[in-house]
Design a protein around this motif. Structure first.
Motif: not given
Length: 294
Positions: A130-146
């Motif tokens: 099975i190939t599947f797709s999900c919708q998740v929060p975009d954390l791109g802007d969070v990563r540098p803050l981490f």
């Protein structure tokens, strides 16, 4: 997000309760996957009933799945509460679990394609990829803050900026697709599709919601010797070599062989494929590590 087209029959199967006297409809691999996703990630009681009713003939009338609602949200919430407490923020267990429960419900993982193949390990058996797709929060802007919050001179304000941004992203931030693959196996004369291992599904979503360990490894990998050119693989090789040097130096030839094999594979596989391979290899290597490797 891509979702598979459904017939009216499939829509009725997934959205309407089954009558106790009606014979359960046989599920396609895509339908079975979608129900598993709704059961495991969305705590969907109706999906649990539908999936169990459909699989009962293959499981001697017993339920095939017995989910523990809220367990995954709680497992994700507990380490985040530790992060909040360490940053001086108020940690509300119920609110944190509700935050993750909503993010899991909103993931809406659905099958986009399935391919039925021969099972190379079991004669005359099939399996469904099975190939599947999900919708998740975009954390791109969070990563540098981490990353900034981990600095030795990080201020309480920078840590709070990270925790606030992450919480906001989970609550109401933009969403992006993430994809994965999942394997279903046949039961009872190949008429029913089931799975007993949900790591590929749950791990994909949990890893997207709480990617902090991967982020930390990526930061460490930047300083690892470039053997394969794939950060995750190079970090694994560095850590494994350092550990084996301490606990079993006579086995370093095995580390050399491992490095050569991964280096050769990196010449013909994509970086994403190598990253996934080394993620799968990591727990195997870590089983060899002792406290002396810490």
């Amino acid at each position: 997000m891509k979702t598979p087209l459904r017939t009216l029959l499939a829509s009725a199967l997934l959205s309407a309760p089954l009558l106790a006297s009606a014979a359960p409809a046989t599920l396609t691999p895509e339908q079975a996957f979608d129900l598993y996703a709704r059961v495991l990630l969305e705590d969907d009681a109706a999906a649990t009933r539908t999936l169990n009713d459909a699989l009962k003939p293959a499981f001697d009338g017993q339920d095939a799945v017995t989910p523990n609602p809220g367990a995954l949200a709680k497992a994700l919430a507990e380490p985040w509460q530790v992060v909040l407490a360490s940053s001086g923020a108020k940690a509300d267990a119920a609110a944190t679990e509700a935050l993750y429960a909503k993010a899991l419900r909103d993931s809406k993982c659905r099958a986009t394609k399935s391919v039925i193949e021969d099972n190379e390990y079991v004669e005359d058996q099939k399996l469904a990829r099975i190939t599947f797709s999900c919708q998740v929060p975009d954390l791109g802007d969070v990563r540098p803050l981490f990353a900034a919050s981990l600095a030795s001179d990080a201020s309480p304000a920078s840590r709070k900026q990270f925790t606030d941004a992450y919480t906001q992203a989970l609550q109401s931030g933009a969403r992006i697709p993430v994809s994965g693959t999942f394997t279903l196996y046949p039961a009872k004369d190949n008429g029913y599709w089931y799975s007993g291992n949900f790591d590929d599904l749950v791990g994909t979503v949990a890893g997207a919601l709480a990617p902090f360990e991967d982020w930390m490894q990526d930061a460490q990998a930047a300083n690892a010797p470039k053997v394969t050119g794939v950060p995750g693989c190079d970090l694994l090789l560095q850590q494994h070599r350092a550990c084996v040097t301490k606990i079993a130096p006579d086995q370093l030839s095995g580390v050399d062989a491992m490095a050569e094999e991964l280096k050769a594979k990196a010449q013909v596989k994509s970086a994403d494929e190598m990253t996934q391979e080394c993620k799968a290899l990591r727990p195997i290597a870590e089983m060899m590590w002792t406290d002396a490797c810490a």
